[in-house]
Design a protein around this motif. Sequence first.
Motif, PDB file in Angstrom:
ATOM      1  N   SER A 162      -3.167 -30.032  15.733  1.00  0.00           N
ATOM      2  CA  SER A 162      -4.648 -30.587  15.974  1.00  0.00           C
ATOM      3  C   SER A 162      -4.859 -30.602  17.458  1.00  0.00           C
ATOM      4  N   THR A 163      -3.675 -30.986  18.196  1.00  0.00           N
ATOM      5  CA  THR A 163      -3.803 -31.271  19.542  1.00  0.00           C
ATOM      6  C   THR A 163      -3.812 -29.682  20.430  1.00  0.00           C
ATOM      7  N   LEU A 164      -2.946 -28.873  19.714  1.00  0.00           N
ATOM      8  CA  LEU A 164      -2.948 -27.469  20.102  1.00  0.00           C
ATOM      9  C   LEU A 164      -4.256 -26.902  20.034  1.00  0.00           C
ATOM     10  N   GLN A 165      -4.905 -27.180  19.027  1.00  0.00           N
ATOM     11  CA  GLN A 165      -6.238 -26.514  18.618  1.00  0.00           C
ATOM     12  C   GLN A 165      -7.297 -27.229  19.674  1.00  0.00           C
ATOM     13  N   ILE A 166      -7.399 -28.305  20.142  1.00  0.00           N
ATOM     14  CA  ILE A 166      -8.118 -29.036  21.142  1.00  0.00           C
ATOM     15  C   ILE A 166      -7.647 -28.360  22.578  1.00  0.00           C
ATOM     16  N   ILE A 167      -6.535 -28.263  22.661  1.00  0.00           N
ATOM     17  CA  ILE A 167      -6.174 -27.524  24.167  1.00  0.00           C
ATOM     18  C   ILE A 167      -6.647 -25.959  24.173  1.00  0.00           C
ATOM     19  N   LEU A 168      -6.642 -25.272  23.026  1.00  0.00           N
ATOM     20  CA  LEU A 168      -6.851 -23.892  22.855  1.00  0.00           C
ATOM     21  C   LEU A 168      -8.352 -23.796  23.019  1.00  0.00           C
ATOM     22  N   ASN A 169      -9.030 -24.675  22.396  1.00  0.00           N
ATOM     23  CA  ASN A 169     -10.571 -24.434  22.524  1.00  0.00           C
ATOM     24  C   ASN A 169     -11.176 -24.856  24.040  1.00  0.00           C
ATOM     25  N   VAL A 170     -10.292 -25.549  24.749  1.00  0.00           N
ATOM     26  CA  VAL A 170     -10.713 -25.800  26.085  1.00  0.00           C
ATOM     27  C   VAL A 170     -10.248 -24.452  26.924  1.00  0.00           C
ATOM     28  N   ILE A 171      -9.087 -23.901  26.797  1.00  0.00           N
ATOM     29  CA  ILE A 171      -8.739 -22.838  27.337  1.00  0.00           C
ATOM     30  C   ILE A 171      -9.750 -21.560  27.088  1.00  0.00           C
ATOM     31  N   LYS A 172     -10.109 -21.441  25.765  1.00  0.00           N
ATOM     32  CA  LYS A 172     -10.878 -20.430  25.426  1.00  0.00           C
ATOM     33  C   LYS A 172     -12.423 -20.660  26.280  1.00  0.00           C
ATOM     34  N   SER A 173     -12.973 -21.950  26.610  1.00  0.00           N
ATOM     35  CA  SER A 173     -14.025 -21.902  27.015  1.00  0.00           C
ATOM     36  C   SER A 173     -14.017 -21.576  28.758  1.00  0.00           C
ATOM     37  N   LYS A 174     -12.682 -21.246  29.076  1.00  0.00           N
ATOM     38  CA  LYS A 174     -12.690 -20.766  30.525  1.00  0.00           C
ATOM     39  C   LYS A 174     -13.012 -19.401  30.694  1.00  0.00           C
ATOM     40  N   GLU A 175     -13.087 -18.795  29.553  1.00  0.00           N
ATOM     41  CA  GLU A 175     -13.350 -17.513  29.665  1.00  0.00           C
ATOM     42  C   GLU A 175     -12.808 -16.587  30.694  1.00  0.00           C
ATOM     43  N   GLY A 176     -11.409 -16.660  30.696  1.00  0.00           N
ATOM     44  CA  GLY A 176     -10.471 -15.623  31.188  1.00  0.00           C
ATOM     45  C   GLY A 176     -10.435 -16.046  32.608  1.00  0.00           C
ATOM     46  N   SER A 177     -10.693 -17.204  33.098  1.00  0.00           N
ATOM     47  CA  SER A 177     -10.560 -17.806  34.489  1.00  0.00           C
ATOM     48  C   SER A 177      -9.512 -18.533  34.753  1.00  0.00           C
ATOM     49  N   LEU A 178      -8.806 -18.530  35.817  1.00  0.00           N
ATOM     50  CA  LEU A 178      -7.415 -19.302  36.118  1.00  0.00           C
ATOM     51  C   LEU A 178      -7.493 -20.897  35.831  1.00  0.00           C
ATOM     52  N   PHE A 179      -6.730 -21.683  35.200  1.00  0.00           N
ATOM     53  CA  PHE A 179      -6.773 -22.952  35.040  1.00  0.00           C
ATOM     54  C   PHE A 179      -5.461 -23.675  35.274  1.00  0.00           C
ATOM     55  N   SER A 180      -5.425 -24.878  35.704  1.00  0.00           N
ATOM     56  CA  SER A 180      -4.181 -25.683  35.811  1.00  0.00           C
ATOM     57  C   SER A 180      -4.268 -26.647  34.669  1.00  0.00           C
ATOM     58  N   THR A 181      -3.004 -27.199  34.950  1.00  0.00           N
ATOM     59  CA  THR A 181      -2.467 -28.470  33.983  1.00  0.00           C
ATOM     60  C   THR A 181      -3.846 -29.393  34.064  1.00  0.00           C
ATOM     61  N   ASP A 182      -4.148 -29.770  35.136  1.00  0.00           N
ATOM     62  CA  ASP A 182      -4.914 -30.932  35.714  1.00  0.00           C
ATOM     63  C   ASP A 182      -6.511 -30.504  34.910  1.00  0.00           C
ATOM     64  N   ASP A 183      -6.774 -29.206  35.102  1.00  0.00           N
ATOM     65  CA  ASP A 183      -8.189 -28.787  34.540  1.00  0.00           C
ATOM     66  C   ASP A 183      -8.197 -28.927  33.053  1.00  0.00           C
ATOM     67  N   ILE A 184      -7.006 -28.852  32.299  1.00  0.00           N
ATOM     68  CA  ILE A 184      -6.902 -28.902  30.870  1.00  0.00           C
ATOM     69  C   ILE A 184      -6.890 -30.559  30.502  1.00  0.00           C
ATOM     70  N   ALA A 185      -6.153 -31.077  31.234  1.00  0.00           N
ATOM     71  CA  ALA A 185      -6.120 -32.569  31.070  1.00  0.00           C
ATOM     72  C   ALA A 185      -7.367 -33.383  31.209  1.00  0.00           C
ATOM     73  N   GLU A 186      -8.380 -33.148  32.122  1.00  0.00           N
ATOM     74  CA  GLU A 186      -9.462 -33.484  32.486  1.00  0.00           C
ATOM     75  C   GLU A 186     -10.597 -33.473  31.480  1.00  0.00           C
ATOM     76  N   SER A 187     -10.371 -32.266  30.947  1.00  0.00           N
ATOM     77  CA  SER A 187     -11.493 -31.831  29.846  1.00  0.00           C
ATOM     78  C   SER A 187     -11.024 -32.319  28.648  1.00  0.00           C
ATOM     79  N   THR A 188      -9.771 -32.765  28.443  1.00  0.00           N
ATOM     80  CA  THR A 188      -9.329 -33.020  26.999  1.00  0.00           C
ATOM     81  C   THR A 188      -9.080 -34.650  26.774  1.00  0.00           C
TER      82      THR A 188
END
Length: 237
Positions: A162-188
Amino acid sequence: MIKVLIVEDDPMVAEFNKRYLREMKGFSFAGIVHNVRDAKDFLAREQVNLILLDVYMPGANGLELLHFIREQKIAVDVILITAAADTEKVQTALRLGAVDYLVKPFEFERFNQALNQYKDKYVMFEKKQVLNQEDLDSRILPSEQRQSGGLIEALPKGLTSSTLQIILNVIKSKEGSLFSTDDIAESTYISRVSVRKYLKYLTQLGVLEESLTYGIGRPVYYYILKKDNLTKVSIYL
């Protein structure tokens, strides 16, 4: 919207749970009561979908309320929250149909996981009149282990689908752009330490590509999604 009642005798804990709940999409706060008697009165007046239920309270405890709910055939689901997790009480709660069991103190990540898992099942039951085996395997039965080609595919210890799915959803929303750990933590609203574990695992699978950038201060790891390799993680979701 999924209406949620909080039954908790500690006002501070109840307030934290209320704040956590308000961070969740698809849920609405129905109210807070501090004992079993008031919870019964509330359920007699209003219909809710889910109760966040503390076990240890003055007078009647949470398991007694859960017994009452089942005896009265009240159509409501329950996630138990308690400072103790002894085997007997957990077994009793599960036999009475508790959908999850949170042990205090817990972080928002675990709260988020429990409610999102519940929401997935709730939405599916609302939409479907008939369930097939695929529905049961992917949404109802435990998802940490999946059977594929006769082999059990399991996530590493400490990771949940379930947590993997949440993180993947945010990653997919980045639409191919670079992101960091902080970016995902702030969104989730998931801790950096936990996010880092999931990003490392996705990198090992080849779903992410990792790069290290040096600048002012500490080095920063950046990631980018490799869409063609998403199928490598699908068996865990």
